[in-house]
Each structure stands twice: as C-alpha cells, then as structure tokens.
Design an enzyme around this catalytic site. Structure first.
Site, PDB file in Angstrom:
ATOM      1  CD  GLU A  31      -2.480   1.805   0.326  1.00 55.98           C
ATOM      2  OE1 GLU A  31      -3.271   1.047  -0.253  1.00 55.98           O
ATOM      3  OE2 GLU A  31      -2.309   3.008  -0.007  1.00 55.98           O
ATOM      4  CB  CYS A  39     -13.377   2.817   1.281  1.00 57.17           C
ATOM      5  SG  CYS A  39     -14.671   2.380   2.445  1.00 57.17           S
ATOM      6  N   GLY A 177     -23.114  16.733 -10.406  1.00 52.92           N
ATOM      7  CA  GLY A 177     -24.159  16.435  -9.423  1.00 52.92           C
ATOM      8  C   GLY A 177     -24.369  14.950  -9.254  1.00 52.92           C
ATOM      9  N   GLY A 178     -23.279  14.195  -9.133  1.00 59.37           N
ATOM     10  CA  GLY A 178     -23.380  12.749  -8.887  1.00 59.37           C
ATOM     11  C   GLY A 178     -23.311  12.484  -7.389  1.00 59.37           C
ATOM     12  CB  VAL A 233     -17.737  23.925 -15.875  1.00 59.52           C
ATOM     13  CG1 VAL A 233     -16.675  24.815 -15.260  1.00 59.52           C
ATOM     14  CG2 VAL A 233     -18.831  23.630 -14.861  1.00 59.52           C
ATOM     15  N   GLY A 262     -16.738  12.204 -11.664  1.00 57.35           N
ATOM     16  CA  GLY A 262     -16.509  10.780 -11.887  1.00 57.35           C
ATOM     17  C   GLY A 262     -15.086  10.388 -11.531  1.00 57.35           C
ATOM     18  CG  HIS A 435     -46.042  -2.314  12.831  1.00 53.09           C
ATOM     19  ND1 HIS A 435     -46.272  -1.420  11.808  1.00 53.09           N
ATOM     20  CD2 HIS A 435     -46.778  -1.885  13.897  1.00 53.09           C
ATOM     21  CE1 HIS A 435     -47.130  -0.497  12.227  1.00 53.09           C
ATOM     22  NE2 HIS A 435     -47.439  -0.755  13.491  1.00 53.09           N
TER      23      HIS A 435
HETATM   24  P1  NAI Z   1     -20.594  10.190 -10.533  1.00 49.42           P
HETATM   25  O1  NAI Z   1     -20.363   9.409 -11.739  1.00 49.42           O
HETATM   26  O2  NAI Z   1     -21.499   9.694  -9.460  1.00 49.42           O
HETATM   27  O3  NAI Z   1     -21.168  11.652 -10.927  1.00 49.42           O
HETATM   28  C1  NAI Z   1     -20.490  12.519 -11.773  1.00 49.42           C
HETATM   29  C2  NAI Z   1     -21.472  13.544 -12.285  1.00 49.42           C
HETATM   30  O4  NAI Z   1     -20.741  14.563 -12.957  1.00 49.42           O
HETATM   31  C3  NAI Z   1     -22.463  12.993 -13.311  1.00 49.42           C
HETATM   32  O5  NAI Z   1     -23.765  13.400 -12.956  1.00 49.42           O
HETATM   33  C4  NAI Z   1     -22.014  13.614 -14.628  1.00 49.42           C
HETATM   34  O6  NAI Z   1     -23.068  13.843 -15.516  1.00 49.42           O
HETATM   35  C5  NAI Z   1     -21.407  14.922 -14.163  1.00 49.42           C
HETATM   36  N1  NAI Z   1     -20.409  15.513 -15.020  1.00 49.42           N
HETATM   37  C6  NAI Z   1     -19.430  14.889 -15.721  1.00 49.42           C
HETATM   38  N2  NAI Z   1     -18.661  15.797 -16.364  1.00 49.42           N
HETATM   39  C7  NAI Z   1     -19.148  17.026 -16.052  1.00 49.42           C
HETATM   40  C8  NAI Z   1     -18.782  18.360 -16.366  1.00 49.42           C
HETATM   41  N3  NAI Z   1     -17.723  18.620 -17.139  1.00 49.42           N
HETATM   42  N4  NAI Z   1     -19.532  19.370 -15.872  1.00 49.42           N
HETATM   43  C9  NAI Z   1     -20.603  19.126 -15.078  1.00 49.42           C
HETATM   44  N5  NAI Z   1     -20.986  17.875 -14.745  1.00 49.42           N
HETATM   45  C10 NAI Z   1     -20.271  16.841 -15.202  1.00 49.42           C
HETATM   46  O7  NAI Z   1     -19.132  10.511  -9.959  1.00 49.42           O
HETATM   47  P2  NAI Z   1     -18.657  11.065  -8.546  1.00 49.42           P
HETATM   48  O8  NAI Z   1     -19.751  11.763  -7.846  1.00 49.42           O
HETATM   49  O9  NAI Z   1     -17.399  11.797  -8.838  1.00 49.42           O
HETATM   50  O10 NAI Z   1     -18.355   9.735  -7.750  1.00 49.42           O
HETATM   51  C11 NAI Z   1     -17.311   8.870  -8.194  1.00 49.42           C
HETATM   52  C12 NAI Z   1     -17.498   7.458  -7.753  1.00 49.42           C
HETATM   53  O11 NAI Z   1     -17.472   7.344  -6.355  1.00 49.42           O
HETATM   54  C13 NAI Z   1     -18.792   6.879  -8.248  1.00 49.42           C
HETATM   55  O12 NAI Z   1     -18.506   5.663  -8.873  1.00 49.42           O
HETATM   56  C14 NAI Z   1     -19.582   6.666  -6.998  1.00 49.42           C
HETATM   57  O13 NAI Z   1     -20.401   5.529  -7.101  1.00 49.42           O
HETATM   58  C15 NAI Z   1     -18.525   6.529  -5.918  1.00 49.42           C
HETATM   59  N6  NAI Z   1     -19.053   7.017  -4.647  1.00 49.42           N
HETATM   60  C16 NAI Z   1     -20.003   6.311  -4.008  1.00 49.42           C
HETATM   61  C17 NAI Z   1     -20.567   6.794  -2.859  1.00 49.42           C
HETATM   62  C18 NAI Z   1     -21.647   6.028  -2.215  1.00 49.42           C
HETATM   63  O14 NAI Z   1     -21.835   4.864  -2.512  1.00 49.42           O
HETATM   64  N7  NAI Z   1     -22.444   6.632  -1.342  1.00 49.42           N
HETATM   65  C19 NAI Z   1     -20.142   8.042  -2.251  1.00 49.42           C
HETATM   66  C20 NAI Z   1     -19.175   8.739  -3.047  1.00 49.42           C
HETATM   67  C21 NAI Z   1     -18.647   8.204  -4.176  1.00 49.42           C
END
Ligand code: NAI
Length: 451
Positions: A31, A39, A177-178, A233, A262, A435
């Site tokens: 590592e 994580c 907004g992911g 952006v 992403g 319940h």
């Molecule tokens: P994501 O894939 O969830 O969301 C990225 C968002 O950015 C998408 O809605 C996309 O349309 C948007 N996007 C892409 N390029 C863009 C741009 N140039 N301008 C504006 N919007 C744009 O990725 P995120 O949030 O970075 O998460 C990464 C990874 O981490 C994912 O695979 C997610 O599953 C994982 N993760 C999981 C969590 C959980 O299970 N609670 C918590 C945090 C992350």
C-alpha cells in the site's frame, strides 16, 4: 516467495489479504498511502462522519418542531473534521490489526509489477504465485481551463481535500451532481456554505430513478442549494466558476470548487505492461472469477471499472481469493445496492424503470409515499419520501427497489436479498416485516395494489 501478492490496501485489497491470510496463504500486501484506501481515508467513511454531524445539526435546528428546545445551535467545522479524523484513525488501526491477526506482511510503498509473478516495492523484488491488483480509482480531472492550476493552489478540490478543509467556504461550487457532489453539497449546505451544483445532464444523481432524483433536487433547493443543470463549465478562477447553457454564458462566485465528475481506474504506472495485463478504456478486464487475461493475475475493486463501489470491491475480492484457493465462486452484479447519503437518503437496487425499458423488459411499477409507514410519519417533519418497485410483468419477480427517505441506506440490503434470491411479489407479500418500521413500505407497496 509469497503465495499471493496484493497490490493496494483499500477495501478489495485488505479484505483479500485478510481472507487469504486466514486461509493459510503467505500474503504480501503493498500500500502506497494508507491502509483502508480511499474508502476509509478519503471517501465513504470520512464523508459519512461529516454527514452525520450535519444530520445532528439539522435535527437540533428543527428541535422545536419535535417539541425539543435547543437554543444557540451551531456547527463547529473544525471539531467536525477532528471527529472525522478520529473515526478514520480508529478504523484504519482496525485494518492494521486485522492484517497482523492474519499474518499478512504489509509493505508501505509504491508497488510496481515487473513480471507475471513479480512485484517490486522500495527497491526489492518479491515473487508471488498469484497477484491480485486492487489499485482502485482516482478522480477524473476534466480538461477545463483553471482546474489544474486551481488544484495546485488549493482552490479546486477533489474528494480528498474537501474532507479536510480547515474553514467552511463561503461559496462552494460543486462541478458534477453525482454521488460525491450531492453528499458534499449536503454537508456544506447544512454547515452554512452557499452551495451551487453545476451538472451537465438535465438531472442530478446520475442513474438514480428519475422521480427520486427530482424529489431530492426539490428537497435541496428548499434547503438553499442552487442547481444549474444542462450546464457546461468553461473556466474556473480563484473567485468564480464560468459555465454555458443554451449558448448563454454565466458565472457564479466560488471560493472553493469541488471537482466531482466521476472517477477513473488507477491503472497507469503500476507495470501492467510488464505482465501483459489487458485493459479496456483504462480499466483492467476480468472474468467472472476476477481473473485477468493472464492466468494467476486477478483484479478486484474500482480498478476493473465495473461498479466502483466499496461493497462491490469486497465481494469481488472474496470471489478472487476463493478462486485462488480452488473454491468455485463467481461475481454477480444484478443485486448490488447503491446509496446516496444525503438527508433524506436515497437507495436503490436492481433495475430502474429506465434501465428495464432499455433492456426491453416488460415491467410494472408500483410507487407508494413513505407517509404510509407509521414510523416514517412519527419521525419525519416532511413527507415526500417514496418507495418504487419494479416488477416483471409475467414472472412477477421483483426486479428493482428504489427508496427515498431516511433509513433507506439500511433497508436496501433487505431489498437486495429479495432480488438476489429472485423473490416474486407473492413471496414478498408472505414475509413478516417488523412493525413499526420504514422498511414496511415495501410490503405496503404490494399490499395496497391488487398484484
Ligand atoms: P458520478 O459518476 O457519481 O457523478 C459525476 C457527475 O458529474 C455525473 O452526474 C455527470 O453527468 C457529471 N459531469 C461529468 N462531467 C461534467 C462536467 N464537465 N460538468 C458538469 N458535470 C459533469 O461521480 P462522482 O460523484 O465523482 O463519484 C465517483 C465514484 O465514487 C462513483 O462511482 C460513486 O459511485 C462513488 N461514490 C459512491 C458513494 C456512495 O456509494 N455513497 C459516495 C461517493 C462516491
């Protein structure tokens, strides 16, 4: 000579090392940063610690509506971050202890594959009968002018830096907004920053059910988060983020900008070429057992780009180790739950209405307001949570469950079991749910309809 060399100590790597060590294999785990990976150190766990503090604050602020008087309530961001660090430290030391208990040799440093059975770390080459690559993923950094410079100057942030900000930003702009974007928008909105989310798609929360994503958006708009959708952006500076929509240019003030568009698998600089490991679009290609194109070399977790969730990584690691130990096991991806830890939480498993229709599946959907759960009504001030089920028209099998409302993160596991074990509507109807609970909503969904 090791039986197994594991590259990367995140959820996939440390779990694989633990299981293999427990089974009596001689294991080396390499590592470069910190055991627990993204994580534990800069992802799932620290973000949940921050979000829980925000939840405590939100409850306290609305205390009066629950009949509880709480005056002068405020959030101490530094104390929140300090608590988060304590949580991380506890869990990372737990992983260290786990490695020791299972006689796993841990090497701190950058491991580089030098051949089909060899990995070098800190100037020493180690030989392993099997290799398991668990190098995870890293933030995708879009080629937007100002992002690179902003990251260097601490104006632009990834999931790593945002968790350790010493001060709350006045204006936080979130690009993407992911999942990461929404969770961080949620914390900083509660904590008191002005938050704008800029998303290029017409909706937030990516693959989430569209009804849930629009209710979630409405919830956060009411809390003061601004969403700019269909927006591209174009530039970020030290004080502003510029974007375009429909040919018009706009800007929004920002003293910090989170880049959350992403993640990409971490496959470069780890010597994959030396062993001939095959990648597609930057991700290691594996079969159902986790094996790569090279016999004896396996990969698990985000590095294969398949699901990019810590819980998927755990199971992929387990599958790989079982196969290395000669036990038949194969990965299935049809019932992997996903959760967004906003307040309210959103959680899902299986098909969405959209994904089912794209596959040409004949489905029926049932949606029920969470207000039909007694416990939900007792514990919530507003009532716009929902539960949506996706059901196969002919076989009556449950194909998908989508929830918006608190405890969704804990309930979804049960829904995953239903889908994994291929329960039909009638089977679910015959189950006894505790319940009063919020999870009863799944049964209510079916009970209220002639299914
Ligand atoms: P994501 O894939 O969830 O969301 C990225 C968002 O950015 C998408 O809605 C996309 O349309 C948007 N996007 C892409 N390029 C863009 C741009 N140039 N301008 C504006 N919007 C744009 O990725 P995120 O949030 O970075 O998460 C990464 C990874 O981490 C994912 O695979 C997610 O599953 C994982 N993760 C999981 C969590 C959980 O299970 N609670 C918590 C945090 C992350």
């Amino acid at each position: 000579m090791y039986d197994l060399i594991v590259l990367g100590g995140g959820p996939a790597g440390y779990l694989a090392a633990e299981r293999a060590g427990h089974a009596g294999l001689k294991v080396l785990l390499i590592e470069k940063r910190a055991l627990g990976g993204v994580c534990l150190n800069e992802g799932c766990i620290p973000s949940k610690a921050l979000l829980h503090s925000a939840k405590v604050l939100d409850y306290a602020k609305h205390g009066a509506q629950y009949g509880v008087k709480a005056e002068g309530v405020s959030l101490d961001h530094k104390a929140v971050v300090a608590r988060k660090n304590k949580v991380v430290k506890t869990l990372v030391s737990g992983v260290t202890a786990l490695m020791k208990a299972n006689r796993v040799q841990v090497a701190e440093g950058v491991g580089v594959i030098t051949g089909k059975h060899t990995v070098a770390v800190n100037g020493t080459e180690h030989e392993g009968k099997y290799l398991l690559i668990c190098t995870g993923s890293e933030p995708f950094l879009p080629p937007i002018p100002g992002v690179k410079e902003g990251l260097e100057r601490g104006i632009a942030l990834t999931n790593r830096e945002i968790l350790d900000l010493p001060e709350l930003p006045r204006d936080l702009v979130v690009i993407g907004g992911g999942v990461i974007g929404l969770e961080m928008a949620s914390y900083f909105n509660s904590a008191g920053s002005r938050v704008t989310v800029i998303e290029m798609l017409p909706r937030i929360a990516g693959a989430t059910d569209s009804e849930i994503s629009s209710i979630l958006q409405k919830n956060y708009e009411e809390k003061g988060v601004t969403f700019q959708l269909n927006a591209k952006v174009t530039k970020i500076t030290d004080t502003e983020v510029f974007y375009e929509r429909g040919g018009e240019s706009y800007s929004v003030p920002a003293d910090k900008t989170l880049i959350s568009v992403g993640r990409k698998p971490s496959t470069s600089g780890i010597g994959l070429e030396a062993a001939g490991v095959y990648c597609e679009r930057g991700a290691i290609v594996t079969d159902k057992t986790g094996q790569t194109n090279i016999a004896g070399i396996y990969a698990a977790g985000d590095v294969n780009g398949k699901s990019m969730l810590a819980h998927t990584a755990y199971r992929e690691a387990e599958v790989a180790v079982n196969n290395i130990l000669g036990k038949k096991d194969a990965m299935r991806y049809n019932a992997i739950p996903s959760v967004i830890y906003t307040n309210p939480e959103a959680a899902a498993v299986g098909e969405t209405e959209e994904s089912a229709r794209e596959k040409g599946l004949e489905i029926e959907t049932v949606t029920q307001q969470m207000m039909y759960s007694g416990r939900y009504v007792a514990e919530n001030l507003t009532g716009d949570g929902i539960c949506k089920l996706i059901i196969a028209k002919k076989s009556r099998a449950l194909l998908g469950v989508h929830l918006l409302g608190n405890y969704a993160s804990e309930i979804i596991y049960g829904a995953g079991v239903m889908i994994e074990t291929e329960l039909r509507v009638q089977d679910v109807k015959e189950l006894v749910f505790p319940h009063p609970t919020v999870c009863e909503i799944i049964k209510v969904c079916l009970g209220n309809k002639r299914m």
